[in-house]
Design a protein around this motif. Structure first.
Motif, PDB file in Angstrom:
ATOM      1  N   ALA A  95       0.813  -1.218   0.000  1.00 39.90           N
ATOM      2  CA  ALA A  95       0.000   0.000   0.000  1.00 39.90           C
ATOM      3  C   ALA A  95       0.848   1.271   0.000  1.00 39.90           C
ATOM      4  O   ALA A  95       0.416   2.309  -0.503  1.00 39.90           O
ATOM      5  N   TYR A  96       2.055   1.205   0.573  1.00 44.41           N
ATOM      6  CA  TYR A  96       2.886   2.411   0.715  1.00 44.41           C
ATOM      7  C   TYR A  96       4.062   2.401  -0.249  1.00 44.41           C
ATOM      8  O   TYR A  96       5.122   2.954   0.036  1.00 44.41           O
ATOM      9  N   ALA A  97       3.844   1.799  -1.418  1.00 43.89           N
ATOM     10  CA  ALA A  97       4.884   1.718  -2.437  1.00 43.89           C
ATOM     11  C   ALA A  97       5.375   3.087  -2.876  1.00 43.89           C
ATOM     12  O   ALA A  97       6.549   3.249  -3.235  1.00 43.89           O
ATOM     13  N   ASP A  98       4.492   4.079  -2.855  1.00 41.28           N
ATOM     14  CA  ASP A  98       4.804   5.381  -3.437  1.00 41.28           C
ATOM     15  C   ASP A  98       5.176   6.444  -2.402  1.00 41.28           C
ATOM     16  O   ASP A  98       5.311   7.620  -2.761  1.00 41.28           O
ATOM     17  N   VAL A  99       5.329   6.061  -1.128  1.00 46.40           N
ATOM     18  CA  VAL A  99       5.626   7.045  -0.087  1.00 46.40           C
ATOM     19  C   VAL A  99       6.887   6.610   0.653  1.00 46.40           C
ATOM     20  O   VAL A  99       6.844   5.738   1.529  1.00 46.40           O
ATOM     21  N   ALA A 100       8.025   7.206   0.274  1.00 45.80           N
ATOM     22  CA  ALA A 100       9.301   6.822   0.893  1.00 45.80           C
ATOM     23  C   ALA A 100      10.207   8.045   0.992  1.00 45.80           C
ATOM     24  O   ALA A 100      10.034   9.015   0.241  1.00 45.80           O
ATOM     25  N   PHE A 101      11.176   7.978   1.917  1.00 42.82           N
ATOM     26  CA  PHE A 101      11.970   9.156   2.271  1.00 42.82           C
ATOM     27  C   PHE A 101      13.473   8.871   2.211  1.00 42.82           C
ATOM     28  O   PHE A 101      13.906   7.720   2.261  1.00 42.82           O
ATOM     29  N   ASP A 102      14.232   9.960   2.175  1.00 41.29           N
ATOM     30  CA  ASP A 102      15.696   9.910   2.318  1.00 41.29           C
ATOM     31  C   ASP A 102      16.354   9.005   1.275  1.00 41.29           C
ATOM     32  O   ASP A 102      17.372   8.368   1.537  1.00 41.29           O
ATOM     33  N   GLY A 103      15.753   8.919   0.083  1.00 43.94           N
ATOM     34  CA  GLY A 103      16.343   8.118  -0.975  1.00 43.94           C
ATOM     35  C   GLY A 103      15.996   6.644  -0.943  1.00 43.94           C
ATOM     36  O   GLY A 103      16.388   5.888  -1.847  1.00 43.94           O
ATOM     37  N   ARG A 142      -0.297   7.720 -16.064  1.00 45.12           N
ATOM     38  CA  ARG A 142       0.497   8.158 -17.216  1.00 45.12           C
ATOM     39  C   ARG A 142       1.183   9.502 -16.998  1.00 45.12           C
ATOM     40  O   ARG A 142       2.300   9.710 -17.455  1.00 45.12           O
ATOM     41  N   GLU A 143       0.510  10.412 -16.299  1.00 43.45           N
ATOM     42  CA  GLU A 143       0.933  11.809 -16.354  1.00 43.45           C
ATOM     43  C   GLU A 143       1.338  12.442 -15.020  1.00 43.45           C
ATOM     44  O   GLU A 143       1.790  13.584 -15.023  1.00 43.45           O
ATOM     45  N   THR A 144       1.181  11.742 -13.906  1.00 44.75           N
ATOM     46  CA  THR A 144       1.401  12.442 -12.634  1.00 44.75           C
ATOM     47  C   THR A 144       2.474  11.811 -11.757  1.00 44.75           C
ATOM     48  O   THR A 144       2.488  12.031 -10.546  1.00 44.75           O
ATOM     49  N   GLU A 145       3.391  11.042 -12.339  1.00 40.87           N
ATOM     50  CA  GLU A 145       4.429  10.410 -11.520  1.00 40.87           C
ATOM     51  C   GLU A 145       5.313  11.442 -10.823  1.00 40.87           C
ATOM     52  O   GLU A 145       5.759  11.228  -9.694  1.00 40.87           O
ATOM     53  N   ALA A 146       5.562  12.571 -11.487  1.00 40.60           N
ATOM     54  CA  ALA A 146       6.367  13.619 -10.841  1.00 40.60           C
ATOM     55  C   ALA A 146       5.658  14.152  -9.602  1.00 40.60           C
ATOM     56  O   ALA A 146       6.297  14.443  -8.581  1.00 40.60           O
ATOM     57  N   ALA A 147       4.333  14.270  -9.679  1.00 44.04           N
ATOM     58  CA  ALA A 147       3.557  14.740  -8.527  1.00 44.04           C
ATOM     59  C   ALA A 147       3.581  13.714  -7.398  1.00 44.04           C
ATOM     60  O   ALA A 147       3.565  14.078  -6.216  1.00 44.04           O
ATOM     61  N   VAL A 148       3.612  12.433  -7.750  1.00 38.09           N
ATOM     62  CA  VAL A 148       3.704  11.379  -6.730  1.00 38.09           C
ATOM     63  C   VAL A 148       5.023  11.492  -5.972  1.00 38.09           C
ATOM     64  O   VAL A 148       5.067  11.377  -4.741  1.00 38.09           O
ATOM     65  N   GLU A 149       6.098  11.743  -6.702  1.00 42.86           N
ATOM     66  CA  GLU A 149       7.395  11.923  -6.050  1.00 42.86           C
ATOM     67  C   GLU A 149       7.391  13.167  -5.165  1.00 42.86           C
ATOM     68  O   GLU A 149       7.954  13.160  -4.058  1.00 42.86           O
ATOM     69  N   SER A 187       5.718  12.529  -1.836  1.00 39.60           N
ATOM     70  CA  SER A 187       6.619  11.899  -0.866  1.00 39.60           C
ATOM     71  C   SER A 187       7.448  12.943  -0.134  1.00 39.60           C
ATOM     72  O   SER A 187       7.683  12.837   1.079  1.00 39.60           O
ATOM     73  N   ARG A 188       7.903  13.947  -0.871  1.00 40.54           N
ATOM     74  CA  ARG A 188       8.680  15.015  -0.227  1.00 40.54           C
ATOM     75  C   ARG A 188       7.814  15.803   0.749  1.00 40.54           C
ATOM     76  O   ARG A 188       8.302  16.250   1.803  1.00 40.54           O
ATOM     77  N   VAL A 189       6.531  15.973   0.425  1.00 42.87           N
ATOM     78  CA  VAL A 189       5.606  16.633   1.347  1.00 42.87           C
ATOM     79  C   VAL A 189       5.488  15.822   2.641  1.00 42.87           C
ATOM     80  O   VAL A 189       5.580  16.365   3.753  1.00 42.87           O
ATOM     81  N   GLN A 240       7.642  13.725   3.776  1.00 42.06           N
ATOM     82  CA  GLN A 240       8.919  13.765   4.488  1.00 42.06           C
ATOM     83  C   GLN A 240       9.029  15.034   5.324  1.00 42.06           C
ATOM     84  O   GLN A 240       9.511  14.995   6.468  1.00 42.06           O
ATOM     85  N   GLY A 241       8.596  16.164   4.781  1.00 46.25           N
ATOM     86  CA  GLY A 241       8.596  17.402   5.558  1.00 46.25           C
ATOM     87  C   GLY A 241       7.707  17.302   6.783  1.00 46.25           C
ATOM     88  O   GLY A 241       8.064  17.785   7.868  1.00 46.25           O
ATOM     89  N   ARG A 242       6.571  16.665   6.627  1.00 47.87           N
ATOM     90  CA  ARG A 242       5.660  16.481   7.768  1.00 47.87           C
ATOM     91  C   ARG A 242       6.274  15.533   8.798  1.00 47.87           C
ATOM     92  O   ARG A 242       6.180  15.776  10.005  1.00 47.87           O
ATOM     93  N   ARG A 243       6.902  14.470   8.303  1.00 44.33           N
ATOM     94  CA  ARG A 243       7.580  13.540   9.213  1.00 44.33           C
ATOM     95  C   ARG A 243       8.604  14.271  10.064  1.00 44.33           C
ATOM     96  O   ARG A 243       8.658  14.093  11.301  1.00 44.33           O
ATOM     97  N   ASP A 244       9.413  15.110   9.419  1.00 43.87           N
ATOM     98  CA  ASP A 244      10.463  15.816  10.148  1.00 43.87           C
ATOM     99  C   ASP A 244       9.888  16.840  11.121  1.00 43.87           C
ATOM    100  O   ASP A 244      10.409  17.006  12.234  1.00 43.87           O
ATOM    101  N   ALA A 245       8.806  17.515  10.717  1.00 47.41           N
ATOM    102  CA  ALA A 245       8.182  18.484  11.621  1.00 47.41           C
ATOM    103  C   ALA A 245       7.683  17.800  12.883  1.00 47.41           C
ATOM    104  O   ALA A 245       7.880  18.305  14.002  1.00 47.41           O
ATOM    105  N   LEU A 246       7.051  16.635  12.723  1.00 44.53           N
ATOM    106  CA  LEU A 246       6.523  15.913  13.883  1.00 44.53           C
ATOM    107  C   LEU A 246       7.650  15.318  14.719  1.00 44.53           C
ATOM    108  O   LEU A 246       7.699  15.516  15.946  1.00 44.53           O
TER     109      LEU A 246
END
Length: 423
Positions: free
Chosen positions: A223-231, A301-308, A311-313, A315-321
């Protein structure tokens, strides 16, 4: 003609009783019900509760996806019943993503099926594979559906500690060697919910070997294939050699694509298992609204960049918490992937009260809702699951409210201890 009468002492004169199926009575009480009711009551009373319990994405899909939905919904042909296995072009896009991202070749006709969200597909897959007397191995702590879907299929569950991956593999082997009848199904979830444990591809290589050795079918909940951090890049089970011979993998557009309410999921892998799921689904439902499927094609087809970027969004929330919790003296439990922080309850609170009571205290006195780890089975006791669905400022505010809540609770606890000592 004499009138027929029911004897006054007949059971028919008693109150009508609904006798639900044993599969329902076997389900344990819903542990989050108490928290959910309090959240509702507090919001009705006007309290601003910061919800860190449920992993319910708060961001919208990309505008191009919404525009395609509107366009497709205006086409009268899209309002008919849809095939339960999904339209061909959507299944092809799933296959294309697997090949591009993981190097996995899938036959869209026999090795991919769409689901009404991965949770529905997973539950029906359990119904297709499990029956009375069958046993499934699940990770502990566990995401509730991994246990309840097996129970609803009349199967049994053995939960094994997931925190040490090498030990988890050896425990699987030991269970298969010693249990009779042998387990029939192995359920995996990486990145793991709730604990955020992650693995590398070599782990799945060993899983395939175990599955072949013990004739063990595998379901990978990805389920979390598309949400990962720090490379970190979560590996796909299907990318391991021989994986399609022994199992399937569920993926979803709920997280990275922000399409949770759209209910778009997929099951890919072993053709026989896919066919069994298709058979169950063919009896239970039709396919998802075709306009949504067309929009999902555009998203893939068109939103893979937005998916990446999403993940950065996160990651920012993870670090804030996590930064805020660390400043409070809590352990740094920063995850490498997923939408949750699996946070140990700090001392002295861990020794003073149950995780459920601690979570209720944060909600009652701090207006911050978290999921108590005990809601994910006994292995979750002593932990909180905190979601990353709120924005960074709300997460920082949550930390401030938790800090104030615990400060007041500590003062109250010290006051009671003082009174007790004086007495």
């Amino acid at each position: 003609m004499s009138e027929s009468r029911v004897p006054s002492d007949s059971p028919e004169n008693g109150p009508f009783q609904v006798q639900v199926a044993q599969r329902v009575t076997r389900l344990p009480p819903y542990l989050f019900g108490r928290i959910n009711k309090m959240i509702y009551d507090k919001r009705v009373a006007g309290d601003d509760v910061i919800e860190l319990g449920m992993g319910n994405p708060s961001d919208p899909p990309q505008e191009v996806v919404i525009e395609k939905l509107v366009e497709a919904a205006r086409n009268p042909g899209n309002h008919r019943y849809s095939k339960s296995n999904g339209i061909a072009n959507l299944r092809r896009e799933v296959g294309a993503k697997y090949f591009k991202k993981y190097g996995v070749r899938l036959d869209p006709e026999s090795e991919v099926i769409t689901c009404l969200g991965s949770k529905e597909g997973f539950s029906h897959m359990c119904l297709a594979l499990m029956g009375p007397g069958d046993t499934a191995i699940v990770p502990a702590p566990y995401f509730p559906v991994h246990v309840y879907a097996v129970a609803l299929a009349s199967g049994n569950v053995i939960s094994l500690d997931v925190t040490d991956s090498d030990k988890f593999l050896s425990d699987i082997a030991y269970t298969c060697e010693t249990l009779y009848p042998k387990p029939k199904l192995l359920i995996l979830c990486y990145p793991h919910n709730p604990s955020s444990v992650v693995v590398e591809q070599s782990f799945f290589d060993e899983v395939v070997k175990l599955a072949k050795r013990y004739n063990l079918m595998v379901i990978s909940d990805f389920a979390y294939a598309d949400v990962a951090f720090d490379g970190y890049q979560p590996p796909s089970f299907l990318a391991s050699e021989g994986a399609k011979e022994v199992g399937v993998e569920f993926t979803t557009m709920s997280k990275g694509y922000n399409m949770a309410g759209w209910r778009v999921g997929f099951c890919s892998g072993n053709a026989e298992m896919i066919n069994a799921l298709a058979t169950i689904k063919g009896y239970y439902d039709y396919g998802m609204f075709q306009a949504i499927q067309i929009s999902a094609i555009v998203a893939l087809r068109e939103t893979e960049a937005a998916v990446e970027e999403q993940s950065r969004v996160y990651q920012g929330r993870r670090d804030a918490l996590c930064d805020g919790l660390v400043r409070m003296g809590w352990e740094d439990a920063r995850p490498k992937a997923g939408m949750f922080v699996w946070q140990p309850v700090p001392e002295p609170w861990r020794s003073r009260m149950s995780t459920m009571d601690f979570a209720m205290m944060l909600l009652t006195k701090g207006n911050v809702a978290v999921s108590p780890g005990s809601g994910f089975g006994p292995a979750g006791e002593g932990f909180l699951r905190m979601s990353l669905v709120e924005n960074e400022e709300r997460l920082r505010q949550a930390v401030r409210q938790i800090k104030a809540c615990l400060k007041d609770a500590e003062a109250e606890y010290a006051g009671k201890a003082s009174v007790g000592a004086a007495g």
